[in-house]
Motif scaffolding. Structure first.
Motif, mmCIF file in Angstrom:
data_model
loop_
_atom_site.group_PDB
_atom_site.id
_atom_site.type_symbol
_atom_site.label_atom_id
_atom_site.label_comp_id
_atom_site.label_asym_id
_atom_site.label_seq_id
_atom_site.Cartn_x
_atom_site.Cartn_y
_atom_site.Cartn_z
ATOM 1 N N ALA A 196 20.791 23.772 -26.579
ATOM 2 C CA ALA A 196 20.254 23.598 -27.932
ATOM 3 C C ALA A 196 20.115 24.953 -28.620
ATOM 4 N N CYS A 197 19.592 25.931 -27.896
ATOM 5 C CA CYS A 197 19.453 27.279 -28.469
ATOM 6 C C CYS A 197 20.822 27.881 -28.762
ATOM 7 N N TYR A 198 21.775 27.641 -27.874
ATOM 8 C CA TYR A 198 23.123 28.178 -28.084
ATOM 9 C C TYR A 198 23.745 27.581 -29.352
ATOM 10 N N MET A 199 23.614 26.265 -29.521
ATOM 11 C CA MET A 199 24.215 25.622 -30.691
ATOM 12 C C MET A 199 23.605 26.144 -31.986
ATOM 13 N N ALA A 200 22.289 26.359 -31.988
ATOM 14 C CA ALA A 200 21.648 26.882 -33.189
ATOM 15 C C ALA A 200 22.040 28.338 -33.433
ATOM 16 N N ALA A 201 22.139 29.104 -32.365
ATOM 17 C CA ALA A 201 22.445 30.528 -32.489
ATOM 18 C C ALA A 201 23.895 30.783 -32.869
ATOM 19 N N THR A 202 24.771 29.808 -32.663
ATOM 20 C CA THR A 202 26.193 29.969 -32.988
ATOM 21 C C THR A 202 26.638 29.069 -34.143
ATOM 22 N N ALA A 203 25.665 28.511 -34.875
ATOM 23 C CA ALA A 203 26.000 27.582 -35.965
ATOM 24 C C ALA A 203 26.858 28.238 -37.035
ATOM 25 N N HIS A 204 26.832 29.566 -37.112
ATOM 26 C CA HIS A 204 27.612 30.291 -38.123
ATOM 27 C C HIS A 204 29.029 30.592 -37.650
ATOM 28 N N MET A 205 29.337 30.281 -36.386
ATOM 29 C CA MET A 205 30.633 30.643 -35.814
ATOM 30 C C MET A 205 31.660 29.532 -35.999
ATOM 31 N N ASP A 206 32.927 29.851 -35.715
ATOM 32 C CA ASP A 206 33.994 28.862 -35.816
ATOM 33 C C ASP A 206 34.059 28.031 -34.539
ATOM 34 N N GLU A 207 35.146 27.242 -34.411
ATOM 35 C CA GLU A 207 35.246 26.308 -33.287
ATOM 36 C C GLU A 207 35.363 26.987 -31.939
ATOM 37 N N SER A 208 35.595 28.273 -31.905
ATOM 38 C CA SER A 208 35.732 28.980 -30.631
ATOM 39 C C SER A 208 34.433 28.977 -29.824
ATOM 40 N N ARG A 209 33.316 28.659 -30.456
ATOM 41 C CA ARG A 209 32.051 28.663 -29.722
ATOM 42 C C ARG A 209 32.027 27.598 -28.637
ATOM 43 N N GLY A 210 32.807 26.534 -28.803
ATOM 44 C CA GLY A 210 32.887 25.519 -27.759
ATOM 45 C C GLY A 210 33.577 26.049 -26.516
ATOM 46 N N ALA A 211 34.705 26.718 -26.705
ATOM 47 C CA ALA A 211 35.430 27.298 -25.575
ATOM 48 C C ALA A 211 34.615 28.399 -24.909
ATOM 49 N N LYS A 212 33.857 29.165 -25.705
ATOM 50 C CA LYS A 212 33.027 30.227 -25.132
ATOM 51 C C LYS A 212 31.930 29.649 -24.254
ATOM 52 N N LEU A 213 31.382 28.510 -24.651
ATOM 53 C CA LEU A 213 30.341 27.883 -23.839
ATOM 54 C C LEU A 213 30.925 27.377 -22.524
ATOM 55 N N VAL A 214 32.096 26.770 -22.585
ATOM 56 C CA VAL A 214 32.754 26.316 -21.352
ATOM 57 C C VAL A 214 33.090 27.503 -20.462
ATOM 58 N N ASP A 215 33.566 28.582 -21.066
ATOM 59 C CA ASP A 215 33.915 29.778 -20.285
ATOM 60 C C ASP A 215 32.676 30.374 -19.617
ATOM 61 N N PHE A 216 31.548 30.301 -20.285
ATOM 62 C CA PHE A 216 30.284 30.763 -19.698
ATOM 63 C C PHE A 216 30.020 30.052 -18.374
ATOM 64 N N TRP A 217 30.266 28.755 -18.349
ATOM 65 C CA TRP A 217 30.075 27.985 -17.119
ATOM 66 C C TRP A 217 31.183 28.262 -16.101
ATOM 67 N N ALA A 218 32.409 28.387 -16.570
ATOM 68 C CA ALA A 218 33.541 28.562 -15.651
ATOM 69 C C ALA A 218 33.462 29.876 -14.886
ATOM 70 N N ARG A 219 32.840 30.889 -15.473
ATOM 71 C CA ARG A 219 32.763 32.206 -14.828
ATOM 72 C C ARG A 219 31.650 32.307 -13.798
ATOM 73 N N MET A 220 30.838 31.291 -13.692
ATOM 74 C CA MET A 220 29.727 31.357 -12.741
ATOM 75 C C MET A 220 30.222 31.300 -11.294
ATOM 76 N N ARG A 221 29.561 32.048 -10.439
ATOM 77 C CA ARG A 221 29.816 32.001 -9.000
ATOM 78 C C ARG A 221 28.476 31.825 -8.302
ATOM 79 N N LEU A 222 28.388 30.820 -7.480
ATOM 80 C CA LEU A 222 27.109 30.443 -6.898
ATOM 81 C C LEU A 222 26.456 31.588 -6.142
ATOM 82 N N GLU A 223 27.257 32.352 -5.406
ATOM 83 C CA GLU A 223 26.680 33.431 -4.598
ATOM 84 C C GLU A 223 26.130 34.558 -5.461
#
Length: 423
Positions: A64-91
């Motif tokens: 929710a905070c991410y969506m509000a904080a990026t409301a001024h951005m273009d559609e790339s904010r969706g891919a950036k959010l997915v990339d945020f998750w994809a780069r995670m490593r459990l260890e």
């Protein structure tokens, strides 16, 4: 950056809300759904949908905070959010060594010493949790442009953002709200749901995402808070109180009415010997989702309005609202909703991914522990506990893809929702 899909808007003047559920690592599903909403749906609509109100609990509070904080951005904010998750490593996100696991009993026994320190006025920023979440917290702080969140609210790109957390001292659900309105609207009569107008900070989102026992509780001002899902896992009620007339909910559980409980219970019977399986089911129960109950109440109110207009004419609702506003300060209204749900069991998806991981990739003791519960090829792989904790791209990418596909499958309903048609 300007949005290439024309202006950000809605077809009519109704207030639209986006509501995120809680669920730890399951939140990658929400990221995939968001990517569809901001990247693909505008191509069909010809414009980018606007969300006036954004609410979230637990990992949903972060989104929710991410969506509000990026409301001024273009559609790339969706891919950036997915990339945020994809780069995670459990260890890296939840570092855990065999030594850490051996120290768990000592940490439990050390709670008394912590209590003594607190009585002397030494209140720590975090209270006890089994996992060290500092790396995960740092990721959250860095992923969200917090200054832009405040700017976007001030400029009206988003009207209100609500983050729900559970206050440990009282057990109440405290709804931290940043809004461009001078004051909050009349709230629910439920004394366990408390609104609090504030300037949102990372600690509010982190407090909402503090899974009990597993993640440390977070201090906000003079109180400690834990996962908002303990009381309000899908914050639909705050969205309605903040004026929403159309509500898009992204849930992290299947519709249980569509699941064959008897068949699943038969297949899972032998799993109860596994502590990890049991803890996962307990966690499901702790983070109880009241969404179905809230939706049912909302639909009953819609039916009452429809029946009243059939019986007494179109002036039924205005006349009722004359009384409602005088007595409670808030009018009744129809609510149109659409709920995006996982088309697959996320616990089974986590178990399947774990089972298919190469042995050398099972880097964490947590994965090794979870693998013991899915090592029987004759039964379905399932790990509800792991689905909350698997902050790793191996899981996140699959979840995000599922969220994207499920949102895409609802494209027609979403188009009707955003253009003012029937929900």
């Amino acid at each position: 950056m300007a949005n290439p899909h024309s202006e950000t808007r809605r077809q009519d003047e109704t207030t639209c809300a986006l509501v995120f559920s809680g669920g730890g690592a399951r939140g990658a599903y929400e990221a995939g759904a968001v990517r569809y909403l901001v990247e693909e749906l505008p191509k069909r609509l010809g414009w980018t949908p606007r969300f006036d109100v954004v609410c979230g609990t637990s990992v949903g509070a972060i989104h929710a905070c991410y969506m509000a904080a990026t409301a001024h951005m273009d559609e790339s904010r969706g891919a950036k959010l997915v990339d945020f998750w994809a780069r995670m490593r459990l260890e890296e996100v939840l570092p855990l060594s065999p030594g850490d696991m051996l120290r768990w009993p000592g940490r439990l026994l050390g709670l008394r010493r912590l209590a003594e320190k607190m009585r002397k006025g030494n209140a720590p920023e975090r209270l006890y949790g089994l996992f060290d979440t500092r790396a995960l917290e740092q990721l959250v702080v860095e992923a969200i442009p917090w200054r832009s969140l405040h700017t976007n609210i001030q400029q009206g790109l988003v009207n209100s953002v609500c983050v729900s957390a559970t206050q440990l001292s009282t057990g109440r659900s405290v709804n931290f709200i940043e809004t461009n309105e001078k004051s909050l609207p009349p709230w629910t009569r439920d004394a366990t749901l408390l609104p609090k107008k504030t300037r949102l900070r990372p600690t509010h989102a982190l407090a909402s995402a503090a899974i009990p026992l597993l993640f440390p509780a977070v201090r906000v001002a003079r109180s400690y808070y834990a996962d908002g899902g303990l009381r309000l896992n899908t914050p639909l009620a705050p969205a309605l109180r903040l004026g929403a007339e159309r509500v898009l909910v992204i849930a992290l559980r299947q519709n249980m009415a569509a699941v064959q409980q008897k068949v699943l219970a038969t297949h899972r019977m032998w799993d109860y010997a596994s502590p990890a399986y049991l803890f996962g089911k307990v966690l499901n129960s702790i983070l109880l989702d009241h969404l179905e109950t809230d939706l049912a109440r909302m639909q009953v109110l819609n039916e009452i309005i429809d029946d009243g207009e059939t019986a007494w004419g179109k002036d039924f609702l205005p006349r009722v609202n004359d009384v409602a506003i005088a007595k409670r300060g808030q009018a009744f209204r129809r609510i149109h909703e659409i709920v995006l749900r996982p088309s697959e069991d996320l616990g089974q998806l986590a178990g399947s991914i774990l089972r298919n991981m190469p042995e050398e990739k099972q880097r964490s003791p947590l994965l090794k522990l979870a693998a013991r519960s899915v090592d029987d090829d004759e039964r379905p792989a399932e790990s509800d506990l792991l689905s909350y904790l698997l902050f790793d791209g191996e899981f996140s990418v699959s979840l995000a893809e599922l969220g994207f596909r499920d949102a895409q499958a609802c494209e027609e309903q979403l188009c009707e929702f955003f253009t003012g048609g029937p929900s």
